[in-house]
Design a protein around this motif. Sequence first.
Motif, short mmCIF file in Angstrom:
data_model
loop_
_atom_site.label_atom_id
_atom_site.label_comp_id
_atom_site.label_asym_id
_atom_site.label_seq_id
_atom_site.Cartn_x
_atom_site.Cartn_y
_atom_site.Cartn_z
N PHE A 1 1.03 -1.28 2.92
CA PHE A 1 0.53 -2.55 3.84
C PHE A 1 1.91 -3.48 3.39
N THR B 1 -0.11 -5.40 9.05
CA THR B 1 -0.83 -6.34 8.67
C THR B 1 -0.28 -7.74 8.56
N ILE C 1 -5.95 -8.51 2.13
CA ILE C 1 -6.34 -6.98 2.22
C ILE C 1 -7.54 -6.14 1.69
N SER D 1 -9.81 -6.69 5.05
CA SER D 1 -9.41 -5.68 6.36
C SER D 1 -9.78 -4.67 5.55
N LYS E 1 0.07 0.64 6.63
CA LYS E 1 -0.91 -0.09 7.34
C LYS E 1 0.15 -1.58 7.78
#
Length: 258
Positions: free
Chosen positions: A199, A157, A165, A168, A155
Amino acid sequence: MTEAEYHANKSLSKSAIDLILECPALYKAWIEGVGDEESTSSLSFGGMFHKLTLEPHRFGIEYAVTEHNLSTKEGKEFKKEAAGRIICKQPDYESALLMSDAVRDHPQAKYLFKDYDAERAIFWEREDIPCKAKPDIVSRISTTEYSARYIADLKTTDSANPAHIRRSIAKYTYYRQAAWYLDGMAAIGEPCDAFIFIFVEKSYPHLVTMCQLDNAALEAGRADCTRAISKLKECRETGLYPCYTQDILTISLPPWAA
């Protein structure tokens, strides 16, 4: 199976589950849609980052990097030479490469890239409904003491801060994805020990945070997936894919506006 073939397959996926739970009419529009898999610069960058991280040996086959302006003579020549490949700009490539290196050099993530399958599409049925998923990574880690299989998902970000996080995961319903993929792998006879999010920040120094969900979050994801399947079966039986509501609503201003 190519990316286009996978997206053309309308089996139930995590993104389709999101549509059903938001509004069945949106799901029906997606099922009937033509050319609904649009490519944006954001998606294109994400695809380049994924390819560099998951299948770096294939990057040169599928992508071509240039510093040229494609509207110039040199750019047009380059475009001809790169026919069939996705063209990306040098600065974007360099940024994606730094992000990829940050992931692969992470002291925990690097173990996931020793023995793994990348972006393998899986298909199964649940209550007679065709289902699909495409994990970024299915990794096998074996030692003399234990053997385990993990799903990992990349992911990008703006912030890999754990507090960000957490928001999200809730905002983009990633908890549904974790539950859906784990159940899918179990359904095809390859149960996994955990679903791990990786992430990575889009800005330098491209900080990386890895995490997995607790049982409560996974069960919330499973409950949502079960609810979506029940709603889809009801829509198919009745032939009705309702909008948000059939009533006339009375809506007040949100607190911040009032």
